[in-house]
Design a protein around this motif. Structure first.
Motif, PDB file in Angstrom:
ATOM      1  N   ALA A 172       0.948  -0.867  -0.073  1.00 40.62           N
ATOM      2  CA  ALA A 172      -0.006  -0.187   0.272  1.00 40.62           C
ATOM      3  C   ALA A 172       1.138   1.223   0.435  1.00 40.62           C
ATOM      4  N   ARG A 173      -0.064   3.027   0.029  1.00 42.71           N
ATOM      5  CA  ARG A 173       1.189   3.566  -0.322  1.00 42.71           C
ATOM      6  C   ARG A 173       0.714   4.327   1.320  1.00 42.71           C
ATOM      7  N   HIS A 174       2.008   3.679   1.764  1.00 38.62           N
ATOM      8  CA  HIS A 174       1.682   3.700   3.429  1.00 38.62           C
ATOM      9  C   HIS A 174       3.096   3.627   3.660  1.00 38.62           C
ATOM     10  N   PRO A 175       3.773   4.380   4.526  1.00 38.00           N
ATOM     11  CA  PRO A 175       5.149   4.202   5.215  1.00 38.00           C
ATOM     12  C   PRO A 175       5.682   2.890   5.723  1.00 38.00           C
ATOM     13  N   THR A 176       4.185   2.219   6.824  1.00 34.52           N
ATOM     14  CA  THR A 176       5.090   1.146   7.110  1.00 34.52           C
ATOM     15  C   THR A 176       3.899   0.070   6.975  1.00 34.52           C
ATOM     16  N   PRO A 177       4.151  -0.876   6.866  1.00 34.38           N
ATOM     17  CA  PRO A 177       5.451  -1.777   7.042  1.00 34.38           C
ATOM     18  C   PRO A 177       6.445  -1.523   5.686  1.00 34.38           C
ATOM     19  N   ALA A 178       7.440  -1.349   5.895  1.00 31.38           N
ATOM     20  CA  ALA A 178       8.943  -1.041   4.863  1.00 31.38           C
ATOM     21  C   ALA A 178      10.286  -2.161   4.778  1.00 31.38           C
ATOM     22  N   GLY A 179      11.138  -1.931   4.637  1.00 31.65           N
ATOM     23  CA  GLY A 179      12.068  -2.520   3.962  1.00 31.65           C
ATOM     24  C   GLY A 179      12.434  -2.897   5.543  1.00 31.65           C
ATOM     25  N   SER A 180      12.353  -2.078   6.766  1.00 32.12           N
ATOM     26  CA  SER A 180      13.183  -3.153   7.829  1.00 32.12           C
ATOM     27  C   SER A 180      11.868  -3.858   8.447  1.00 32.12           C
ATOM     28  N   ALA A 181      10.676  -3.786   8.299  1.00 33.24           N
ATOM     29  CA  ALA A 181       9.834  -4.695   8.543  1.00 33.24           C
ATOM     30  C   ALA A 181       9.874  -6.101   7.738  1.00 33.24           C
ATOM     31  N   VAL A 182      10.249  -6.264   6.986  1.00 36.20           N
ATOM     32  CA  VAL A 182      10.622  -7.023   5.790  1.00 36.20           C
ATOM     33  C   VAL A 182      12.095  -8.116   6.071  1.00 36.20           C
ATOM     34  N   ALA A 183      12.910  -6.892   6.263  1.00 40.20           N
ATOM     35  CA  ALA A 183      14.330  -7.484   7.484  1.00 40.20           C
ATOM     36  C   ALA A 183      14.159  -7.877   8.598  1.00 40.20           C
ATOM     37  N   ALA A 184      12.996  -7.740   9.093  1.00 43.39           N
ATOM     38  CA  ALA A 184      13.087  -8.038  10.495  1.00 43.39           C
ATOM     39  C   ALA A 184      12.138  -9.953  10.413  1.00 43.39           C
ATOM     40  N   LEU A 185      10.717  -9.826   9.336  1.00 43.80           N
ATOM     41  CA  LEU A 185      10.955 -10.672   9.569  1.00 43.80           C
ATOM     42  C   LEU A 185      11.179 -11.993   8.951  1.00 43.80           C
ATOM     43  N   ASN A 186      12.261 -11.650   7.928  1.00 43.28           N
ATOM     44  CA  ASN A 186      13.512 -12.620   7.791  1.00 43.28           C
ATOM     45  C   ASN A 186      14.203 -13.488   8.434  1.00 43.28           C
ATOM     46  N   LEU A 187      14.611 -12.304   9.471  1.00 42.71           N
ATOM     47  CA  LEU A 187      15.504 -12.510  10.758  1.00 42.71           C
ATOM     48  C   LEU A 187      14.362 -13.740  11.367  1.00 42.71           C
ATOM     49  N   ALA A 188      13.308 -12.965  11.728  1.00 46.96           N
ATOM     50  CA  ALA A 188      12.212 -14.011  12.479  1.00 46.96           C
ATOM     51  C   ALA A 188      12.423 -15.167  11.741  1.00 46.96           C
ATOM     52  N   GLN A 189      11.340 -15.623  10.643  1.00 41.98           N
ATOM     53  CA  GLN A 189      11.691 -16.920  10.081  1.00 41.98           C
ATOM     54  C   GLN A 189      13.516 -17.681  10.277  1.00 41.98           C
ATOM     55  N   ALA A 190      14.614 -17.308  10.206  1.00 39.21           N
ATOM     56  CA  ALA A 190      15.929 -17.690   9.658  1.00 39.21           C
ATOM     57  C   ALA A 190      15.454 -18.042  11.491  1.00 39.21           C
ATOM     58  N   ALA A 191      14.906 -17.552  12.167  1.00 33.79           N
ATOM     59  CA  ALA A 191      15.227 -18.134  14.237  1.00 33.79           C
ATOM     60  C   ALA A 191      14.118 -19.298  13.945  1.00 33.79           C
TER      61      ALA A 191
END
Length: 203
Positions: free
Chosen positions: A14-33
């Motif tokens: 969506a045209r909204h500032p959140t979530p964005a790149g850092s959320a994607v990075a954080a979820l990648n780390l959560a999935q890695a964990a």
């Protein structure tokens, strides 16, 4: 945490500032964990070699998963502050000056969460290395997947920090954040080594 995957992806698009790149990075780390937790549970049987390593990885990976999600939530808050700064009035020269300063300060604060994700990613890469040593069989592919997910998160986080500190580059805070992302190249090499070693083992 409470969104469905469809809701999250819709909001991400969506045209909204959140979530964005850092959320994607954080979820990648959560999935890695989470992947490492799954592999560790398969290896945690006391009858299996390396079960003690698996138990330690399991405990720490669970903590890191929660830390990554906490950072995702913190990031949403600071990004909203950036959006608020961009919305400040700019009709006069004085207003434009205040707006520019507010944007720079808000962006500098927004660099904090992705810098923190680099620290979490570094630990996850180390856990991938440990699980690759005690894992075996097809499940090693999930260790490689965790390493690749962590690597993506590290790369995203570095870029986000670099972008956010740009208006305040050269300040003490910006230099501290720059130091936080300095290990990323080496971490990416280590993550790639885990993946390549796993591929070599499997083939």
């Amino acid at each position: 945490r409470s969104w469905s995957i469809d809701t999250y992806l819709g909001r991400l698009a969506a045209r909204h500032p959140t979530p964005a790149g850092s959320a994607v990075a954080a979820l990648n780390l959560a999935q890695a964990a989470a992947l490492l937790m799954m592999v560790a549970r398969f290896r945690a049987d006391p009858a299996r070699p390396g079960h003690d390593v698996a138990q330690r990885v399991l405990g720490r990976a669970e903590e890191l998963r929660e830390e990554a999600l906490r950072v995702a939530e913190a990031d949403a808050g600071v990004v909203e502050e950036v959006a608020a700064a961009y919305a400040l009035p700019r009709a006069t020269e004085a207003e434009r000056g205040r707006r520019t300063a507010a944007i720079a300060d808000a962006l500098l604060a927004a660099a904090g969460p992705p810098a923190e994700l680099v620290t979490i990613g570094a630990e996850l890469v180390a856990l991938c290395e440990r699980m690759a040593e005690v894992g075996s069989g097809a499940i090693l592919g999930d260790v490689a997947a965790a390493a690749d997910a962590a690597a993506a998160a590290l790369s995203i986080s570095r870029t986000n920090v670099e972008a956010d500190i740009a208006p305040r580059r050269g300040t003490t805070d910006a230099e501290r954040l720059t130091a936080a992302i300095r290990p990323v190249d080496e971490l990416l090499r280590r993550a790639a080594r885990v993946r390549d070693d796993v591929r070599g083992e499997l083939t």
